[in-house]
Scaffold this motif. Structure first.
Motif: not given
Lengths: 266, 403
Positions: B269-285, B306-316
């Motif tokens: 969930x994007x409201x937790x600290x375990x996700x890989x949603x850079x747009x919804x849960x990150x900021x420009x950098x 974090x993602x169940x899918x290793x291919x989406x598991x990227x913080x950007x």
């Protein structure tokens, strides 16, 4: 003229080369790194202070590990600036160059960062991942705040590129003497010497050499061909191995004497 | 150049609006400029594209079919659902498209060895594949943790002749593999080409990878014309770095009637600290040579994805997505691990297709979206990879012992 310019002017007048030492702020902890900085300042002409980042793509294992130790001590840009402020309360002469990566600076705020650096006694910045192509984002602000923006020359830099790099550089130019990351291969002073002498046609700024300079004899050889040398990973590794401030001071003393007795290349 | 076009980015310095650029150490700059020069020369050369398309046809198996998923459509009871079947490509995912394109560029540059980073191993396998085909030595950097989690792909890469280097620095995952590949590149600039696995990294990579992946959207335009005689209404694709989505979306960016949805990995969930949603849960950098959105703390330190899918598991995320997000041209949503897993199971049972966990995220969004739309609305989902590689992860999640 900031402290860096004054230092190089004085070195030139004395016909001496510069020793620049690097340690990471907050490694082993804030108090320890502060003590190290004061000891190093007794022998070094300029202090380079690392700002930790999670993803230091130009750094080798020693400085990566130092960054992780500092991050574990919750050291960020704010704490690095505090470190500088504390250092300046006892030392108002030794130039300080902060070295790091752009993202923590961006998160802190570029304007506020340059402003605070100037107010707290920083003299120069090395932001590894800001090449001239992206300079607009920080270089004008740095200049307005009397901060030297120090640029890197590398083994891959040709003279045309050197001219572009030198254009908005100030303080000194940092010659990366190996194609690689910090603290890995050993620098080849002959190759570096030839390259540095061709790059000199494009700049009047002092050129110091760093990356891959580990021992007093490395330092002496590189000081013969450059205007100074930077030693980082070797000191950072000594800290990792448990060296205290006094021991670090001794290392710096031997490096300083090697640099100062270096003969000019013919 | 068309006025008011979404398709004329990036500018000459590689910026997509405020994003993209070339935030790399000076040692890499001359090489990055060389890659750009070689890529732009190749892009303007018909012979280059002839070679690309010939191999795309006979080696990859393009065009990938456009499949009307009748049972899914009936099951969801709303919009017509099509799958663009890039999972049928050689090596089982869309990654081979940009690997083929980039290795042709590397050859033109006279580079004699290839390096790559990989997370799940899909990009590593695709890179090792084209390296075998073109007889170039290949070194793949992979987080030590991923090496452990993705043993079948590690073995595949080795069979294909690649050297796999486990990366233990930092957090030992995909972002660290990319750091290590960049460090290795800095030390070997003279003979090495870095084959980046998504629409990320310094300019020209985001543009170059997008243009190779655009084969997906370009094929779709023709196929949809043949099947339906019109444009699709909604495109859906999953996003890690964003290469399959960019390839699907880009040819349609100026078609105002076409809606686009990018699906990020919502992890727990994007409201937790375990996700890989850079747009919804990150900021420009700034990281890995580009300005974009990243998961980071308030001090600008990069945090773990974090993602169940290793291919989406990227913080950007690729910089063009960051720009399209700000411009609101593409709608970005997120889907959780659990929703993706349910979608994975549904597609297997309903369509007889085991999807990769990455497009299972896209499918989870299609499951939500299709029932809300009329029957004459056409959705196309990019089925960008097959799920063979994921059966171990899924079995573990479902508490089933296999092997």
């Amino acid at each position: 003229m900031n402290r860096i310019d004054k230092t190089f002017a004085a070195l030139k007048a004395a016909d001496r080369k510069a020793l620049i030492t690097y340690i990471m702020a907050g490694d082993p902890d804030i108090a320890g790194s502060l003590e190290c900085a004061h000891e190093l300042a007794k022998h070094a002409d300029i202090l380079e202070i690392g700002m930790p980042f999670t993803d230091p793509m130009a750094d080798g294992p020693a400085i990566q590990a130092a960054g992780l130790r500092a991050l574990a001590n919750k050291v960020g840009v704010k704490e690095v600036l505090n470190f500088v402020q504390q250092f300046r309360s006892k030392n108002s002469d030794t130039p300080i160059v902060l070295m790091g990566y752009f993202n923590p600076v961006l998160a802190y705020g570029v304007d506020k960062f340059c402003n605070d650096c100037n107010n707290l006694g920083v003299d120069g910045l090395i932001v590894v991942d800001i090449p001239p192509e992206e300079a607009d984002e920080i270089v004008p602000k740095a200049q307005q705040n009397n901060l030297s923006f120090i640029r890197l020359l590398t083994p891959t830099t040709d003279v045309d590129r050197a001219a572009k790099i030198a254009q908005n550089a100030s303080g000194f130019l940092y010659y990366v003497s190996i194609a690689g990351v910090t603290g890995t291969a050993s620098a080849d002073p002959v190759k570096a010497g030839i390259h540095i002498s061709t790059l000199r046609s494009k700049t009047d700024l002092p050129i110091v050499a760093g990356f891959g300079i580990k021992t007093a004899s490395d330092a002496s050889a590189m000081a013969a061909i450059a205007d100074g040398v930077v030693v980082g990973s070797a000191l950072v590794q000594a800290i990792a191995d448990g060296a205290n401030a006094q021991k670090l001071g001794e290392l710096a003393a031997s490096l300083a004497s090697a640099v100062r007795t270096a003969k000019k290349a013919a | 150049m068309k006025a008011n076009s979404f398709k004329n980015q990036p500018d000459e310095n590689g910026h997509f609006g405020p994003y993209g650029g070339r935030y790399v150490a000076e040692t890499l700059m001359p090489l990055i400029l060389d890659v750009e020069k070689a890529w732009h020369a190749a892009r303007g050369d018909d012979k280059f594209w002839e070679e690309f398309h010939a191999l795309a046809a006979d080696y990859i198996g393009r065009p990938s079919p456009l499949y009307f998923a009748a049972k899914t459509t009936q099951h969801l009871g709303g919009a017509k659902v099509y799958f663009k079947r890039d999972e049928l490509n050689h090596t089982g995912a869309h990654k081979i498209n940009h690997c083929l394109g980039q290795i042709l560029v590397a050859k033109r540059m006279g580079k004699t060895r290839i390096i790559a980073e990989t997370g799940a191993g899909q990009h590593g396998v695709a890179t090792a594949t084209v390296c075998a085909l073109f007889d170039l030595p290949c070194t793949v950097f992979m987080g030590a943790e991923d090496v452990e989690r993705q043993k079948p792909n590690v073995f595949r890469m080795k069979l294909l002749g690649a050297e796999v280097i486990p990366v233990t620095s930092g957090s030992a995952t995909l972002k660290d593999a990319m750091n290590e590949a960049l460090r290795h590149w800095v030390a070997n600039v003279h003979d090495t080409y870095y084959l980046i696995g998504t629409v990320a990294g310094p300019h020209p990579y985001p543009e170059m990878v997008r243009d190779f992946q655009s084969v997906i959207g370009n094929e779709l335009r023709d196929q949809m014309q043949q099947k339906e005689g019109r444009l699709p209404d909604t495109l859906v694709a999953c996003i890690g770095g964003g290469s399959n989505a960019m390839g699907l979306f880009h040819p349609f960016l100026d078609d105002k009637s076409v809606n686009m949805v990018g699906v990020e990995a919502g992890g727990h969930g994007v409201d937790t600290d375990k996700h890989a949603a850079s747009l919804s849960g990150g900021k420009p950098g700034v990281l890995h040579g580009m300005k974009s959105y990243f998961l980071q703390n308030e001090d600008g330190q990069i945090t773990e994805a974090h993602s169940i899918s290793a291919g989406l598991d990227y913080p950007g995320i690729g910089p063009e997505h960051a720009w399209l997000y700000d411009e609101k041209r593409v709608n970005y949503v997120s889907v959780t691990d659990d929703e993706a897993l349910e979608a994975f199971k549904l597609m297997a049972k309903l369509e007889g297709i085991i999807p990769a966990l990455e497009p299972s995220h896209a499918f989870a969004h299609v499951i939500k979206l299709a029932p809300t739309l009329p029957k004459d609305h056409i959705i196309v989902m990019n089925l960008c990879g097959r799920g063979d590689k994921d059966i171990f992860t899924v079995a573990e999640k479902l508490n089933v012992r296999i092997g």
